[in-house]
Write a protein that holds these residues in place. Structure first.
Motif, PDB file in Angstrom:
ATOM      1  N   ILE A 131       0.841  -1.190   0.000  1.00  0.00           N
ATOM      2  CA  ILE A 131       0.000   0.000   0.000  1.00  0.00           C
ATOM      3  C   ILE A 131       0.881   1.246   0.000  1.00  0.00           C
ATOM      4  O   ILE A 131       1.987   1.244   0.543  1.00  0.00           O
ATOM      5  CB  ILE A 131      -0.939  -0.008   1.231  1.00  0.00           C
ATOM      6  CG1 ILE A 131      -1.975   1.124   1.140  1.00  0.00           C
ATOM      7  CG2 ILE A 131      -0.140   0.066   2.525  1.00  0.00           C
ATOM      8  CD1 ILE A 131      -3.048   1.056   2.228  1.00  0.00           C
ATOM      9  N   ARG A 133       0.497   5.614   0.389  1.00  0.00           N
ATOM     10  CA  ARG A 133      -0.342   6.799   0.598  1.00  0.00           C
ATOM     11  C   ARG A 133       0.106   7.916  -0.343  1.00  0.00           C
ATOM     12  O   ARG A 133       1.292   8.264  -0.395  1.00  0.00           O
ATOM     13  CB  ARG A 133      -0.248   7.282   2.044  1.00  0.00           C
ATOM     14  CG  ARG A 133      -1.256   8.398   2.333  1.00  0.00           C
ATOM     15  CD  ARG A 133      -1.361   8.706   3.792  1.00  0.00           C
ATOM     16  NE  ARG A 133      -0.190   9.423   4.280  1.00  0.00           N
ATOM     17  CZ  ARG A 133      -0.100   9.921   5.516  1.00  0.00           C
ATOM     18  NH1 ARG A 133      -1.082   9.743   6.371  1.00  0.00           N
ATOM     19  NH2 ARG A 133       0.987  10.570   5.889  1.00  0.00           N
ATOM     20  N   TYR A 177      -5.083   6.380  -1.352  1.00  0.00           N
ATOM     21  CA  TYR A 177      -4.078   5.327  -1.427  1.00  0.00           C
ATOM     22  C   TYR A 177      -4.024   4.659  -2.798  1.00  0.00           C
ATOM     23  O   TYR A 177      -5.031   4.605  -3.512  1.00  0.00           O
ATOM     24  CB  TYR A 177      -4.359   4.246  -0.378  1.00  0.00           C
ATOM     25  CG  TYR A 177      -4.260   4.733   1.040  1.00  0.00           C
ATOM     26  CD1 TYR A 177      -3.044   4.701   1.725  1.00  0.00           C
ATOM     27  CD2 TYR A 177      -5.382   5.243   1.704  1.00  0.00           C
ATOM     28  CE1 TYR A 177      -2.950   5.158   3.033  1.00  0.00           C
ATOM     29  CE2 TYR A 177      -5.295   5.708   3.011  1.00  0.00           C
ATOM     30  CZ  TYR A 177      -4.074   5.659   3.672  1.00  0.00           C
ATOM     31  OH  TYR A 177      -3.978   6.119   4.957  1.00  0.00           O
TER      32      TYR A 177
END
Length: 264
Positions: A131, A133, A177
């Motif tokens: 992931i 951001r 994200y």
């Protein structure tokens, strides 16, 4: 009497429909082009084109009340064919029937499910990558994700300037994200927006060439955990006809809580 503002009475009304009308609850507190309520049986909210008109009605709404809502929409020039509505099925059926009497054609375009996730379940298959951001340096990439996403679903479409304004807003929240694969490529997107005790997960999208690799499943799970850690109840809307997507959400702990539809 119809007022052009909402107050605590309206937020209390929506508490029983807090899943299906989560977005209405959130946008009522912002800038709206049209905001009407009787504080008891009906709330109508429209932020502006290309977004849908949200209309909340009580579960036991009568035909007389539905006729008043229909005439109100007509009076406000919302039945010209360029707008769509997010409403309960009972009102949708009435609007479709009444519009036909007026020589207009309305039909259900999307059946929507509302889910929440009190107990997230880690995906059985871990996707490669991680992931990420988004920061302002990722602006153009987010703009591209927005454009491709809205082109594919065919609603709420804007020009690039509109998407850029949205992308800037999403990035500034810190809740936007992407999923980066093992080669650092941005393959999927997801964000969340909070209101009260809940946060709605949306903009769930995987680039077509990277699908079926569990990227979205892992990304949604990770964002869901971030929502939980921030103290909110995670929720999301889905297209009820997307069986595979809904099954994916259910695998990671999402539970169906309500239904509504879009007509246009």
């Amino acid at each position: 009497m119809i007022d052009t503002y909402v107050d605590e009475r309206d937020y209390e009304l929506l508490e029983a429909d807090r899943y299906t009308f989560f977005v209405l609850k959130r946008i009522m507190g912002g800038e709206c082009k049209l905001l009407l309520s009787d504080h008891e049986r009906m709330i109508l909210c429209f932020t502006g084109h290309p977004f849908p008109v949200w209309i909340w009605t009580a579960d036991d709404v009568s035909e007389e009340e539905m006729e008043k809502v229909y005439q109100l929409a007509k009076e406000k020039k919302l039945l010209t064919g360029e707008y769509h509505f997010n409403i309960k099925y009972s009102l949708a059926e009435y609007f479709i029937r009444r519009a036909a009497e007026d020589g207009l054609e309305l039909k259900i375009s999307t059946n929507m499910f509302a889910y929440d996730c009190l107990n997230p379940v880690k995906p059985k298959t871990e996707a490669e990558g991680e992931i990420y951001r988004c920061e302002m340096k990722d602006l153009e990439e987010v703009v591209e994700f927005l454009a491709v996403f809205h082109d594919e679903i065919g609603i709420d479409q804007k020009d690039n300037n509109g998407y850029r304004k949205d992308a800037e807003s999403f990035i500034n929240t810190g809740n936007m994200y992407l999923w980066k694969d093992e080669k650092g490529r941005s393959v999927a997107s997801c964000k969340y927006a909070s209101a009260g005790a809940m946060a709605s997960i949306n903009l769930v999208f995987t680039r077509p060439e990277y699908r079926r690799k569990h990227y979205a499943e892992n990304l949604v799970y990770q964002v869901t955990m971030k929502v939980k850690e921030a103290g909110y109840v995670p929720m999301l809307y889905t297209n009820a006809d997307y069986v595979a997507s809904n099954a994916c959400y259910e695998k990671i702990g999402y539970v169906l809580r309500g239904k509504l539809c879009t007509i246009g």
